[in-house]
Design a protein around this motif. Structure first.
Motif, mmCIF file in Angstrom:
data_model
loop_
_atom_site.group_PDB
_atom_site.id
_atom_site.type_symbol
_atom_site.label_atom_id
_atom_site.label_comp_id
_atom_site.label_asym_id
_atom_site.label_seq_id
_atom_site.Cartn_x
_atom_site.Cartn_y
_atom_site.Cartn_z
ATOM 1 N N VAL B 232 0.900 -1.051 0.049
ATOM 2 C CA VAL B 232 0.011 -0.061 0.001
ATOM 3 C C VAL B 232 0.703 1.397 0.013
ATOM 4 C CG1 VAL B 232 -1.552 1.283 1.109
ATOM 5 C CG2 VAL B 232 -1.938 -1.242 1.015
ATOM 6 N N GLU B 233 1.950 1.248 0.943
ATOM 7 C CA GLU B 233 2.816 2.692 0.740
ATOM 8 C C GLU B 233 3.243 2.677 -0.669
ATOM 9 O OE1 GLU B 233 5.728 2.588 3.949
ATOM 10 O OE2 GLU B 233 3.796 3.544 5.032
ATOM 11 N N SER B 234 3.758 1.447 -1.127
ATOM 12 C CA SER B 234 4.383 1.700 -2.269
ATOM 13 C C SER B 234 3.460 2.176 -3.551
ATOM 14 C CB SER B 234 5.139 0.620 -2.812
ATOM 15 O OG SER B 234 4.622 0.058 -4.178
ATOM 16 N N ALA B 235 2.127 1.932 -3.116
ATOM 17 C CA ALA B 235 1.059 2.364 -4.287
ATOM 18 C C ALA B 235 0.881 3.920 -4.150
ATOM 19 C CB ALA B 235 -0.275 1.644 -3.863
ATOM 20 N N LEU B 236 0.981 4.079 -2.678
ATOM 21 C CA LEU B 236 0.754 5.765 -2.507
ATOM 22 C C LEU B 236 1.933 6.377 -3.092
ATOM 23 C CD1 LEU B 236 -0.409 5.387 1.068
ATOM 24 C CD2 LEU B 236 -1.799 6.106 -0.822
ATOM 25 N N ASP B 237 3.184 5.801 -2.966
ATOM 26 C CA ASP B 237 4.452 6.536 -3.346
ATOM 27 C C ASP B 237 4.352 6.748 -4.706
ATOM 28 O OD1 ASP B 237 5.763 6.392 -0.902
ATOM 29 O OD2 ASP B 237 6.710 4.671 -1.094
ATOM 30 N N ARG B 238 3.720 5.870 -5.379
ATOM 31 C CA ARG B 238 3.709 6.246 -7.074
ATOM 32 C C ARG B 238 2.451 6.831 -7.581
ATOM 33 N NH1 ARG B 238 2.897 0.476 -6.711
ATOM 34 N NH2 ARG B 238 0.957 -0.202 -7.392
ATOM 35 N N GLY B 239 1.725 7.447 -6.273
ATOM 36 C CA GLY B 239 0.667 8.662 -6.641
ATOM 37 C C GLY B 239 -0.677 7.611 -7.071
ATOM 38 N N LEU B 240 -0.818 6.465 -6.713
ATOM 39 C CA LEU B 240 -1.896 5.762 -7.061
ATOM 40 C C LEU B 240 -3.007 6.498 -6.402
ATOM 41 C CD1 LEU B 240 -3.173 3.244 -8.809
ATOM 42 C CD2 LEU B 240 -3.290 2.346 -6.562
ATOM 43 N N ASP B 241 -4.383 6.673 -7.270
ATOM 44 C CA ASP B 241 -5.259 7.174 -6.653
ATOM 45 C C ASP B 241 -6.470 6.338 -6.215
ATOM 46 O OD1 ASP B 241 -7.366 9.022 -6.001
ATOM 47 O OD2 ASP B 241 -8.219 8.962 -8.201
ATOM 48 N N PHE B 242 -6.710 5.958 -5.139
ATOM 49 C CA PHE B 242 -7.910 5.195 -4.802
ATOM 50 C C PHE B 242 -8.662 5.544 -3.558
ATOM 51 C CE2 PHE B 242 -5.332 3.027 -1.342
ATOM 52 C CZ PHE B 242 -4.494 3.363 -1.432
ATOM 53 N N ASP B 243 -9.992 5.082 -3.557
ATOM 54 C CA ASP B 243 -10.839 5.423 -2.507
ATOM 55 C C ASP B 243 -11.363 4.391 -1.751
ATOM 56 O OD1 ASP B 243 -12.513 4.747 -4.149
ATOM 57 O OD2 ASP B 243 -13.586 6.519 -4.534
ATOM 58 N N ALA B 244 -10.882 3.080 -2.087
ATOM 59 C CA ALA B 244 -11.264 1.846 -1.209
ATOM 60 C C ALA B 244 -10.316 0.799 -1.391
ATOM 61 C CB ALA B 244 -12.735 1.623 -1.675
ATOM 62 N N ILE B 245 -10.339 -0.196 -0.624
ATOM 63 C CA ILE B 245 -9.541 -1.200 -0.872
ATOM 64 C C ILE B 245 -10.579 -2.631 -0.585
ATOM 65 C CG2 ILE B 245 -7.813 -2.720 -0.054
ATOM 66 C CD1 ILE B 245 -6.116 0.010 0.672
ATOM 67 N N LEU B 246 -10.366 -3.450 -1.151
ATOM 68 C CA LEU B 246 -10.724 -5.003 -0.910
ATOM 69 C C LEU B 246 -9.534 -5.724 -0.822
ATOM 70 C CD1 LEU B 246 -13.105 -6.922 -0.611
ATOM 71 C CD2 LEU B 246 -12.818 -7.456 -3.062
ATOM 72 N N SER B 247 -9.329 -6.468 0.331
ATOM 73 C CA SER B 247 -8.335 -6.951 0.769
ATOM 74 C C SER B 247 -8.398 -8.539 0.845
ATOM 75 C CB SER B 247 -7.941 -6.671 2.052
ATOM 76 O OG SER B 247 -6.642 -7.319 2.732
ATOM 77 N N ARG B 248 -7.545 -9.285 0.692
ATOM 78 C CA ARG B 248 -7.551 -10.905 0.584
ATOM 79 C C ARG B 248 -7.890 -11.578 1.838
ATOM 80 N NH1 ARG B 248 -3.665 -14.296 -1.214
ATOM 81 N NH2 ARG B 248 -3.792 -15.476 0.933
ATOM 82 N N ALA B 272 -12.016 3.576 2.246
ATOM 83 C CA ALA B 272 -12.598 2.631 2.818
ATOM 84 C C ALA B 272 -12.047 1.152 2.693
ATOM 85 C CB ALA B 272 -14.137 2.513 2.282
ATOM 86 N N ILE B 273 -12.168 0.242 3.714
ATOM 87 C CA ILE B 273 -11.485 -0.779 3.534
ATOM 88 C C ILE B 273 -12.638 -2.185 3.756
ATOM 89 C CG2 ILE B 273 -9.549 -2.407 4.240
ATOM 90 C CD1 ILE B 273 -7.954 -0.047 5.089
ATOM 91 N N VAL B 274 -12.586 -2.806 3.107
ATOM 92 C CA VAL B 274 -13.120 -4.221 3.311
ATOM 93 C C VAL B 274 -11.868 -5.407 3.399
ATOM 94 C CG1 VAL B 274 -14.828 -5.956 2.312
ATOM 95 C CG2 VAL B 274 -15.423 -3.702 2.415
ATOM 96 N N GLY B 275 -12.204 -6.097 4.435
ATOM 97 C CA GLY B 275 -11.131 -7.106 4.692
ATOM 98 C C GLY B 275 -11.754 -8.469 4.417
ATOM 99 N N TRP B 276 -11.477 -9.446 4.872
ATOM 100 C CA TRP B 276 -11.631 -10.875 4.277
ATOM 101 C C TRP B 276 -11.508 -11.940 5.556
ATOM 102 C CZ3 TRP B 276 -13.335 -11.542 -1.236
ATOM 103 C CH2 TRP B 276 -13.937 -12.737 -1.526
ATOM 104 N N ASP B 277 -12.478 -12.750 5.843
ATOM 105 C CA ASP B 277 -12.292 -13.789 6.706
ATOM 106 C C ASP B 277 -13.140 -13.398 7.939
ATOM 107 O OD1 ASP B 277 -10.689 -14.945 5.365
ATOM 108 O OD2 ASP B 277 -8.929 -14.864 6.570
ATOM 109 N N ASP B 278 -13.417 -12.357 8.308
ATOM 110 C CA ASP B 278 -14.272 -11.857 9.377
ATOM 111 C C ASP B 278 -13.413 -12.597 10.669
ATOM 112 O OD1 ASP B 278 -16.235 -10.443 10.550
ATOM 113 O OD2 ASP B 278 -17.580 -12.374 10.835
ATOM 114 N N SER B 279 -12.313 -12.557 10.733
ATOM 115 C CA SER B 279 -11.652 -13.079 11.821
ATOM 116 C C SER B 279 -11.716 -12.275 13.350
ATOM 117 C CB SER B 279 -10.162 -13.356 11.501
ATOM 118 O OG SER B 279 -9.448 -12.081 11.212
ATOM 119 N N ALA B 280 -11.132 -12.434 14.204
ATOM 120 C CA ALA B 280 -11.029 -11.818 15.381
ATOM 121 C C ALA B 280 -10.460 -10.433 15.253
ATOM 122 C CB ALA B 280 -10.509 -12.616 16.428
#
Lengths: 336, 336
Positions: B232-248, B272-280
DNA sequence: AGATCACTTTACAGCGCTGTACATTGTCTG
DNA sequence: CAGACAATGTACAGCGCTGTAAAGTGATCT
């Protein structure tokens, strides 16, 4: 297709069963050509030994049980992972047993359930009384984990909880904190663990000339992080003044973080927090969690070693081993 | 003290071994007084059956293996916990096997390691190829978990990953987000799971008339939350524009949270972020994590049921079961 | 050549339990 | 009251392997 048995291989290779057995078990005195012949038969038939039969014949199961309250608690998950790895390297497999802190389940662990199933048990009890523990494991090698008041007859591996709590509080005192709360008592659960930790907490404060305030010992309703959250909120509601928290585990610390954030209290600036277990949780919270760090690897290693000796005939008195601990410093209570 | 055997009890009670066996196993047709007499002898001698011997005689071990990549991953920990509970209720015990995503270890699970040790295996493979899977479990009942490309001959329980990813992205789109990143690819790991999730991700975007941007598919170096953080940091570094993340998974989402916080980017306001697994984990992060929620209980239940049928002689073709999923809405991507 | 010895291999009992086949007892029916 | 039948208990083989004791095989020595 019926399973291939030792005798099938023996017939195929025109040798006795025992010779096949010797090849399978890598017995030294087998002529190379004989070994090759037998091995060829094994490969052709796809023979694989029946472990249950081997067990009955040898009396060894090659398995140990690890009994813990919850396998999905991060601390126990990590312990299980370490232990599985260590045991595997020594030729043992691990059965993981979940007691859910139920007294009956804990008893069952040491009784019939393990009969002939495992060679030994590594057990973290929470509900069983000392005497029950001592009485129940007649012939089964057992090593206990955690800070129960272990019977003198039983091996036991732990960290020094008094010293660890002492160190945790010291860390907070070094940060200049003087109103250190202890978040750890749970209703109706006055375990030895907590008594020891509380003692270390008190010793550190007294040693630094800080007056003890019973109000600072917070009580939660249950073991969930939400219970910790509620306990901290309730403390805030009644106007309790504190600038640091030592928590009984990282989940509780995470709950405390949540409560403080909701009230707009800055961590670590207004309140510093030290968790306990140094589990993976510490990296997920914000700020990351400073935590008392039992040497889990050492705990698992020593426990296995003691058990291994017992399984190989060691019969001495109970040995009580203390392994190191440290403080993993992160953002919730940074270095001084 | 030598172990008490069935025959010792039989002698004491002056009956045959089989009658004692019948009492021990709760066989119906034993006269009450005979039962009492035998039971008395059992109690007096403290007899407990040798499970290994029983196994050899019956051919049933009463154990199943659960093989997973890591037991200290929260998702797997929770699955293990559920499965242990379900299996126990049905009279089975669970051996937990850690493969550490090692191909050799995965192979071993289906081969010699379990021979005669367990009645069946529930297995979440990550490295094994479809064909290997199909070939290796000759006579051992197996149920697969997860989104591998399961052989048609093998039972398999999973969630609909395409639909789940679709739903996760929909949730973000409903929040008005249009630049949705997919955080999930890991170097050198092009699994079916990710392909399906990526497909669902794309379908949701296309269905909403959002242009796909390959740049938004983020790549990590490894499976650790720090790898996600770096991605994610690297994406920010290269100026990627995003307003949400779906994570594995939730760990990756936690890593993303950390990276965003460090850069002063607000969650969920800016991203906004959506994770995956609904873990603790979802409860420990700040903000708490919205997460795609596989019905873990259902996964465990169905997997056990299928295995149970196989262990009792079911021989049909592989069944592929899809269990429900949902979205557990929390603060990182609140309800619209 | 016979004796001795070390090394290999074999035969078979037995680990503790349950399944099977059979013996015994009691109960019911016509 | 004989015959049929169910209910209950017994005897023993056998699950697949390994440990033990004994037998076999050369090689070496006298």
């Amino acid at each position: 297709m019926a399973r291939v048995r030792l005798i099938d291989v023996a017939e195929r290779a025109q040798v006795s069963m025992k010779t096949v057995s010797n090849v399978v078990n890598g017995y030294a005195h087998v002529q190379p050509d004989m070994r090759a012949r037998v091995q060829a038969a094994i490969d052709e038939l796809g023979y694989r030994p029946n472990l249950t039969a081997r067990r009955l014949a040898t009396g060894r199961t090659g398995m140990i049980a690890l009994a813990m309250p919850e396998i999905d608690h991060p601390y126990f998950g990590e312990m299980a992972s370490h232990l599985a790895e260590i045991a595997l390297a020594r030729g043992y497999r691990v059965i993981i047993e979940q007691t859910l802190s139920d007294a009956a389940a804990e008893k069952a662990v040491l009784q019939d359930r393990e009969a002939g199933l495992v060679d030994g048990v590594i057990f973290q009890p929470t509900r069983m009384a000392t005497l029950d523990l001592a009485r129940l494991h007649d012939d089964l090698p057992v090593v206990l984990l955690g800070e129960i008041d272990a019977p003198v007859t039983t091996d036991h591996v732990m960290i020094d909880n008094v010293a660890a709590a002492f160190d945790g509080v010291r860390h907070l005192l070094n940060l200049g904190r003087r109103r250190v709360a202890f978040l750890g008592l749970v209703d109706g659960d006055i375990t030895m663990t907590n008594r020891r930790r509380l003692l270390g907490y008190q010793e550190a404060l007294v040693g630094a000339g800080v007056r003890l305030d019973p109000e600072l010992v917070l009580q939660a309703r249950g073991f969930d992080s939400h219970d910790a959250e509620a306990a901290v909120e309730s403390a805030l509601d009644r106007g309790l003044d504190f600038d640091a928290i030592l928590s009984r585990d990282d989940r509780f610390a995470a709950g405390a973080l949540t409560a403080l954030r909701r009230r707009g209290i800055a961590v670590p600036d207004d309140v510093a927090i030290v968790g306990w277990d140094d589990s993976a949780i510490t990296g997920y919270t914000s700020p990351t969690l400073t935590s008392v760090a039992p040497d889990k690897r050492a705990l698992a290693t020593r426990a296995f070693e003691l058990l291994h000796e017992r399984m190989h005939g060691h019969h001495g008195a109970g040995r009580h081993i203390v392994v190191p601990h440290g403080i993993s410093v992160r953002a919730s209570a940074p270095g001084a």
